[in-house]
Design an enzyme around this catalytic site. Structure first.
Site, PDB file in Angstrom:
ATOM      1  N   TYR A   1       0.806  -1.533  -0.007  1.00  0.00           N
ATOM      2  CA  TYR A   1       0.499   0.195   0.207  1.00  0.00           C
ATOM      3  C   TYR A   1       0.546   1.765   0.063  1.00  0.00           C
ATOM      4  CZ  TYR A   1      -3.062   3.683   1.348  1.00  0.00           C
ATOM      5  OH  TYR A   1      -3.826   5.084   1.107  1.00  0.00           O
TER       6      TYR A   1
ATOM      7  N   HIS B   1      -0.145  12.381  -7.713  1.00  0.00           N
ATOM      8  CA  HIS B   1       0.277  11.095  -6.233  1.00  0.00           C
ATOM      9  C   HIS B   1       1.096  10.430  -6.360  1.00  0.00           C
ATOM     10  CE1 HIS B   1      -3.674  10.619  -3.360  1.00  0.00           C
ATOM     11  NE2 HIS B   1      -3.091   9.597  -3.848  1.00  0.00           N
TER      12      HIS B   1
END
Length: 432
Positions: free
Chosen positions: A46, A317
């Site tokens: 993640y 991002h």
């Protein structure tokens, strides 16, 4: 921060004479390696993973490698001023900590530790909307250090207004609306593990602590839902939801609210229909400076300033949303050239070192956001690790300024850089 670099070197070398080596490595490659060793597979997927084949992550770094710094000799400068004015606040350096969701994957109370590490260095921290501690708790440990709040625009407008109001009450210096995550990008590392932290209640503390969200959950808790089959995985998920939800674990285990909270979050946390019409309402909804994060084109940047926002964050991002997207640094160069010197541009995606900060400033950034590195520091040494990463980056920025003959951030200009072809096998292009 006069002579921050020399002071940092002196601290490390003096400790070294006593046999003490830094807990947090001074170079990013070793920092990343050690952080990976102490992380679980799901946490690393993640935090360190990116979209698709990882091309945007590699491109972010390759863009930095195309720019070489030209040191200038015998400039006769002693001491540097690293401070900047940003949205009406004087900051000790052009560095802010980026919002990072689900940080507790790397350790408990992640947002509190990161806030403490930021406060120890006077560095602003952008609280994540997907944080693991309520914004009020993180603000309480920061004292007078500036804090901003990142907003994901929910599909429930009542929740949007509630989160904005809470950001105002904690003294946030700006509202940072993230535009590029109206849906999650294709992230194979997480998908291959079937792992989404929010599905177990991790990273939704801003929601479960919000009175409007609690009301929405209560309204929906009685609605019929398909019950999952009773499997070992389902039991583990229920235990995780109960552990991550506020309150008593045993009370949560007997309550439908933790599961209802997760399901409600997944349903409403973001708004795929987010439009410029939504964003144009912000100046009437908050007294805070408004920053739009995720801008990569001149057209979007112009439109942002036309609706009255105070700054934009040029960001992809961290390569986590669109594979094969334009590098943030390349977008920064184009946007600054098109818009001129006045608009406030903050840079994000790919900052790893003080030399990177120098390069981004020279190419038009007014300030930068530091993302993954500070979370790696947290994984290694908690709040102290966060502070050490910040000190290392700021120290290298200061030394780079000294060696290029500049005395202030304003003197870092593009004529101190030279664009050059990227060499084959450049190691910098291999990591996000």
């Amino acid at each position: 921060m006069p002579d921050a670099g020399l002071a940092r070197q002196s601290t490390i070398y003096r400790a070294g004479t006593l046999g003490r080596r830094p807990v947090v490595p001074a170079d990013f490659a070793e920092l990343e390696r050690r952080a990976r060793r102490v992380s679980s597979a799901k946490a690393w997927a993640y935090v360190a993973g990116g979209a698709g084949e990882g091309r945007t992550m590699r491109r972010n770094r390759a863009a930095f490698d195309r720019w070489a710094i030209e040191p200038r000799m015998a400039a006769g400068t002693v001491g540097r001023d690293l401070s900047v004015d940003l949205l009406g606040t004087r900051l000790p350096s052009p560095l802010l900590l980026a919002p990072v969701g689900a940080g507790a994957l790397m350790g408990r109370d992640s947002d509190l530790a990161i806030a403490r590490g930021a406060a120890a260095t006077g560095t602003p921290y952008v609280f994540s909307n997907q944080g693991c501690n309520p914004m009020e708790e993180a603000a309480a440990v920061m004292g007078d250090t500036p804090r901003w709040f990142q907003l994901y625009w929910s599909s429930d407008e009542r929740l949007v207004d509630s989160l904005i109001a809470r950001a105002e009450r904690i003294g946030a210096g700006a509202l940072v609306v993230t535009l590029d995550t109206t849906v999650l990008g294709w992230r194979p590392q997480d998908l291959n593990l079937g792992s989404l932290p929010f599905a177990t209640g991790l990273g939704i503390a801003q929601y479960t602590s919000d009175p409007v969200f609690q009301q929405i959950v209560a309204e929906r808790a009685g609605l019929p839902r398909d019950r999952p089959a009773v499997t070992l995985g389902a039991i583990r998920a229920l235990l995780a939801m109960s552990r991550n939800h506020p309150g008593s674990f045993w009370a949560n285990l007997r309550s439908p609210i933790p599961r209802a909270s997760v399901e409600t979050f997944l349903d409403i946390y973001s708004n795929p229909g987010l439009s410029w019409e939504h964003l144009a309402t912000l100046k009437q909804r908050t007294r805070l400076p408004v920053v739009l994060k995720g801008i990569l084109t001149e057209k979007d940047a112009r439109r942002a300033f036309e609706i009255g926002v105070d700054a934009v964050v040029v960001s992809n991002h961290g390569g986590r949303q669109v594979d094969n997207a334009v590098a943030s640094l390349d977008a920064l160069v184009e946007i600054r050239a098109a818009l001129g010197p006045e608009p406030t541009l903050i840079f994000d995606s790919g900052i790893r070192t003080g030399a990177d900060v120098f390069t981004a400033i020279a190419l038009g950034a007014d300030a930068v956001l530091l993302g993954r590195p500070h979370l790696y520091g947290f994984a290694l040494a908690g709040a102290h690790g966060v502070a050490e990463v910040i000190r290392n980056v700021v120290a290298e920025l200061d030394l780079t300024m000294a060696l290029t003959g500049v005395r202030s951030i304003a003197e870092i200009t593009s004529d101190l850089l030279r664009e050059q072809p990227l060499s084959v096998g450049s190691s910098g292009a291999e990591r996000a």
